[in-house]
Write an enzyme that holds these catalytic residues in place. Structure first.
Site, mmCIF file in Angstrom:
data_model
loop_
_atom_site.group_PDB
_atom_site.id
_atom_site.type_symbol
_atom_site.label_atom_id
_atom_site.label_comp_id
_atom_site.label_asym_id
_atom_site.label_seq_id
_atom_site.Cartn_x
_atom_site.Cartn_y
_atom_site.Cartn_z
ATOM 1 N N ASP A 20 0.831 -1.207 0.000
ATOM 2 C CA ASP A 20 0.000 0.000 0.000
ATOM 3 C C ASP A 20 0.867 1.259 0.000
ATOM 4 O O ASP A 20 1.978 1.252 0.539
ATOM 5 C CB ASP A 20 -0.922 -0.031 1.233
ATOM 6 C CG ASP A 20 -2.106 0.912 1.090
ATOM 7 O OD1 ASP A 20 -2.345 1.412 -0.035
ATOM 8 O OD2 ASP A 20 -2.792 1.147 2.103
ATOM 9 N N GLY A 21 0.338 2.304 -0.605
ATOM 10 C CA GLY A 21 1.016 3.606 -0.551
ATOM 11 C C GLY A 21 1.577 4.101 -1.874
ATOM 12 O O GLY A 21 2.261 5.134 -1.899
ATOM 13 N N ASN A 22 1.289 3.413 -2.952
ATOM 14 C CA ASN A 22 1.802 3.851 -4.266
ATOM 15 C C ASN A 22 1.280 5.240 -4.636
ATOM 16 O O ASN A 22 2.019 6.082 -5.155
ATOM 17 C CB ASN A 22 1.371 2.881 -5.370
ATOM 18 C CG ASN A 22 1.986 1.513 -5.216
ATOM 19 O OD1 ASN A 22 2.857 1.323 -4.371
ATOM 20 N ND2 ASN A 22 1.532 0.558 -6.016
ATOM 21 N N ARG A 24 0.145 7.679 -2.671
ATOM 22 C CA ARG A 24 0.711 8.742 -1.834
ATOM 23 C C ARG A 24 2.169 9.021 -2.193
ATOM 24 O O ARG A 24 2.620 10.156 -2.151
ATOM 25 C CB ARG A 24 0.573 8.368 -0.353
ATOM 26 C CG ARG A 24 -0.808 8.706 0.206
ATOM 27 C CD ARG A 24 -1.086 7.975 1.492
ATOM 28 N NE ARG A 24 -1.404 6.573 1.228
ATOM 29 C CZ ARG A 24 -1.468 5.644 2.176
ATOM 30 N NH1 ARG A 24 -1.198 5.952 3.417
ATOM 31 N NH2 ARG A 24 -1.802 4.409 1.855
ATOM 32 N N HIS A 37 2.545 3.404 -9.004
ATOM 33 C CA HIS A 37 2.357 1.963 -9.235
ATOM 34 C C HIS A 37 3.572 1.392 -9.976
ATOM 35 O O HIS A 37 3.998 0.269 -9.723
ATOM 36 C CB HIS A 37 1.078 1.710 -10.032
ATOM 37 C CG HIS A 37 -0.174 2.070 -9.283
ATOM 38 N ND1 HIS A 37 -0.396 1.689 -7.978
ATOM 39 C CD2 HIS A 37 -1.278 2.784 -9.645
ATOM 40 C CE1 HIS A 37 -1.575 2.142 -7.572
ATOM 41 N NE2 HIS A 37 -2.132 2.821 -8.566
ATOM 42 N N SER A 65 -7.532 -5.603 -5.135
ATOM 43 C CA SER A 65 -8.627 -6.173 -4.349
ATOM 44 C C SER A 65 -9.951 -6.108 -5.107
ATOM 45 O O SER A 65 -10.078 -5.343 -6.070
ATOM 46 C CB SER A 65 -8.761 -5.413 -3.022
ATOM 47 O OG SER A 65 -9.297 -4.123 -3.250
ATOM 48 N N ASN A 68 -10.944 -2.653 -5.243
ATOM 49 C CA ASN A 68 -10.187 -1.736 -6.115
ATOM 50 C C ASN A 68 -10.861 -1.509 -7.470
ATOM 51 O O ASN A 68 -10.536 -0.555 -8.176
ATOM 52 C CB ASN A 68 -8.746 -2.217 -6.325
ATOM 53 C CG ASN A 68 -7.865 -2.089 -5.105
ATOM 54 O OD1 ASN A 68 -6.961 -2.892 -4.877
ATOM 55 N ND2 ASN A 68 -8.099 -1.067 -4.293
HETATM 56 C C1 IPE Z 1 -5.381 -2.780 -0.133
HETATM 57 O O1 IPE Z 1 -5.024 -1.471 -0.398
HETATM 58 C C2 IPE Z 1 -5.458 -3.554 -1.399
HETATM 59 C C3 IPE Z 1 -4.183 -3.803 -2.062
HETATM 60 C C4 IPE Z 1 -3.012 -3.543 -1.559
HETATM 61 C C5 IPE Z 1 -4.286 -4.415 -3.353
HETATM 62 P P1 IPE Z 1 -6.134 -0.340 -0.538
HETATM 63 O O2 IPE Z 1 -5.425 0.951 -0.667
HETATM 64 O O3 IPE Z 1 -7.097 -0.678 -1.616
HETATM 65 O O4 IPE Z 1 -6.885 -0.456 0.874
HETATM 66 P P2 IPE Z 1 -7.808 0.573 1.639
HETATM 67 O O5 IPE Z 1 -8.875 1.001 0.687
HETATM 68 O O6 IPE Z 1 -6.960 1.727 2.038
HETATM 69 O O7 IPE Z 1 -8.336 -0.177 2.815
HETATM 70 C C1 IPE Z 2 -1.516 0.182 -3.365
HETATM 71 O O1 IPE Z 2 -1.303 1.540 -3.412
HETATM 72 C C2 IPE Z 2 -1.738 -0.442 -4.729
HETATM 73 C C3 IPE Z 2 -3.126 -0.863 -4.961
HETATM 74 C C4 IPE Z 2 -4.087 -0.895 -4.079
HETATM 75 C C5 IPE Z 2 -3.441 -1.278 -6.325
HETATM 76 P P1 IPE Z 2 -2.500 2.558 -3.427
HETATM 77 O O2 IPE Z 2 -2.879 2.824 -4.834
HETATM 78 O O3 IPE Z 2 -3.623 2.092 -2.555
HETATM 79 O O4 IPE Z 2 -1.819 3.834 -2.793
HETATM 80 P P2 IPE Z 2 -2.455 4.874 -1.793
HETATM 81 O O5 IPE Z 2 -3.032 4.097 -0.649
HETATM 82 O O6 IPE Z 2 -3.501 5.630 -2.539
HETATM 83 O O7 IPE Z 2 -1.306 5.730 -1.376
HETATM 84 MG MG MG Z 3 -4.092 2.368 -0.622
#
Ligand code: IPE
Ligand code: IPE
Ligand code: MG
Length: 247
Positions: A20-22, A24, A37, A65, A68
């Site tokens: 998580d965090g791509n 941001r 990503h 997910s 997603n």
């Molecule tokens: C969880 O991350 C799903 C994946 C890493 C694929 P999300 O960014 O979708 O989760 P939430 O929405 O913050 O709970």
């Molecule tokens: C995780 O990073 C990757 C996926 C859920 C596909 P995010 O896209 O959720 O990154 P944030 O949470 O918005 O920073």
């Molecule tokens: Mg996320």
């Protein structure tokens, strides 16, 4: 890293990661989320290598997910394009490094081209022996997974193949997407969020959790080894007393 720690844990056999965090990471640089990503895909490559070198047997990565799908279409399509490119680019390396590619989730919901590429690379990695299984969770949700398992088992009861009393914990495990894969020992979540977001709910009943503020694109070998070190210091008791575990 392979020596037994005083807590008795060695290298976790199965590590699962909520990457998580791509978004941001990209936002901090005023870049498009897809650049985050893309950098995250580089972390996938680095962490896969680090896990294999450390002796982890199963690495499971939460890549997309069921929830997603509600993201903007541009981001979702960009993610699939990136995955297809990543699979093609890493195919040789996976084979060379004896890493078997595996998937959990609803692959049938993916665009046809990506699905085809995914199965093609999976097949290529299964042709020879492997030291580690890399599982990508795609269009995956744990509640959905458990629901599908319940439905399948109910059908077996309807057909008279089993009775309700035959439904055991192992029978349920055997109907999950993860059938045949041991439960995760360590679940890592990056980016400072303290939740599990519908990931491996059944399988993680006794997993150790490790949360870090590090955003996924910044999570590389050092950060992965820090997580393994934290795991080595944990005391897993599985319901027993501390004294029983020491014996
Ligand atoms: C969880 O991350 C799903 C994946 C890493 C694929 P999300 O960014 O979708 O989760 P939430 O929405 O913050 O709970
Ligand atoms: C995780 O990073 C990757 C996926 C859920 C596909 P995010 O896209 O959720 O990154 P944030 O949470 O918005 O920073
Ligand atoms: Mg996320």
């Amino acid at each position: 890293m392979t020596a037994k720690s005083s807590a008795g844990n060695t290298i976790p056999r199965h590590v699962a990661i909520i990457m998580d965090g791509n978004g941001r990471w990209a936002k901090k640089r005023m870049w498009n989320r897809l650049r985050g990503h893309r950098e995250g895909a580089e972390s996938v490559d680095v962490v896969t290598e680090a896990a294999r070198t450390a002796g982890v047997e199963y690495l499971t990565l939460y890549a997309f997910s069921t929830e997603n799908w509600s993201r903007p279409a541009d981001e979702v399509n960009g993610l699939w394009a990136l995955l297809e490119e990543f699979l093609e680019k890493k195919r040789e390396k996976l084979v060379r490094n004896r890493i078997r590619l595996h998937f959990i989730g609803h692959l049938e919901h993916l665009p046809a081209g990506v699905r085809k590429k995914a199965l093609e690379v999976k097949r290529a990695t299964e042709e020879h022996g492997w030291d580690m299984t890399l599982t990508l969770a795609l269009s995956y949700g744990a509640r959905d997974e458990i629901t599908c398992a319940a439905r399948e088992i109910a059908r077996m009861v309807e057909r008279g193949e089993i009775t309700a009393n035959d439904i055991s914990e192992s029978a349920i495990s055997a109907h999950l997407f993860t059938a045949g894969i041991p439960d995760p020992d360590l679940v890592i979540r990056t980016s400072g969020e303290l939740r599990v977001s519908n990931f491996l709910l059944w399988q993680s009943a006794y997993a150790e959790y490790y949360f870090t503020e590090t955003l996924w694109p910044d999570f590389r070998e050092k950060e992965f080894l820090d997580a393994l070190r934290a795991y080595a210091g944990r005391h897993r008791r599985f319901g027993r007393t501390g004294d029983q575990v020491k014996e």
